[in-house]
Motif scaffolding. Structure first.
Motif, PDB file in Angstrom:
ATOM      1  N   ALA A   4       0.819  -1.214   0.000  1.00  0.00           N
ATOM      2  CA  ALA A   4       0.000   0.000   0.000  1.00  0.00           C
ATOM      3  C   ALA A   4       0.854   1.266   0.000  1.00  0.00           C
ATOM      4  CB  ALA A   4      -0.926   0.006   1.207  1.00  0.00           C
ATOM      5  N   GLN A  41      -9.433   5.216  -2.301  1.00  0.00           N
ATOM      6  CA  GLN A  41      -8.353   4.585  -1.533  1.00  0.00           C
ATOM      7  C   GLN A  41      -8.782   3.219  -0.999  1.00  0.00           C
ATOM      8  OE1 GLN A  41      -5.238   5.206  -1.233  1.00  0.00           O
ATOM      9  NE2 GLN A  41      -5.145   7.247  -2.073  1.00  0.00           N
ATOM     10  N   CYS A  42     -10.016   3.127  -0.535  1.00  0.00           N
ATOM     11  CA  CYS A  42     -10.497   1.836  -0.028  1.00  0.00           C
ATOM     12  C   CYS A  42     -10.549   0.800  -1.137  1.00  0.00           C
ATOM     13  CB  CYS A  42     -11.869   1.993   0.622  1.00  0.00           C
ATOM     14  SG  CYS A  42     -11.798   2.810   2.226  1.00  0.00           S
ATOM     15  N   PHE A  45      -6.910  -0.263  -1.795  1.00  0.00           N
ATOM     16  CA  PHE A  45      -6.408  -1.174  -0.766  1.00  0.00           C
ATOM     17  C   PHE A  45      -7.056  -2.545  -0.868  1.00  0.00           C
ATOM     18  CE2 PHE A  45      -5.349   2.574   2.242  1.00  0.00           C
ATOM     19  CZ  PHE A  45      -4.121   2.729   1.639  1.00  0.00           C
TER      20      PHE A  45
END
Length: 68
Positions: A4, A41-42, A45
């Motif tokens: 990440a 972003q989620c 990830f």
């Protein structure tokens, strides 16, 4: 976590958490102008390992529902 590209300080802070905070109160406090960034972003990830689990999908859906 290394995939990440998180800063070492961020990884340490995550590792030190005993129990994650519930998502609902966090979303309640999230400003709408940050929602798209959080959503992206989620998703990023969640797909780092090429597999989106049902838990990851649930979090992404909760963010989407809150701000759509």
């Amino acid at each position: 976590m290394k995939a990440a590209n998180l800063r070492p300080e961020s990884i340490e802070a995550i590792a030190e958490m005993d129990t994650p905070l519930p998502l609902e109160p966090l979303l309640k406090d999230l400003k709408p102008e940050y929602a798209l960034s959080l959503f992206a972003q989620c998703q990023k990830f969640a797909m780092l390992d090429g597999i989106m689990t049902s838990e990851e999908a649930k979090v992404i859906e909760m963010i989407y529902q809150k701000f759509s």
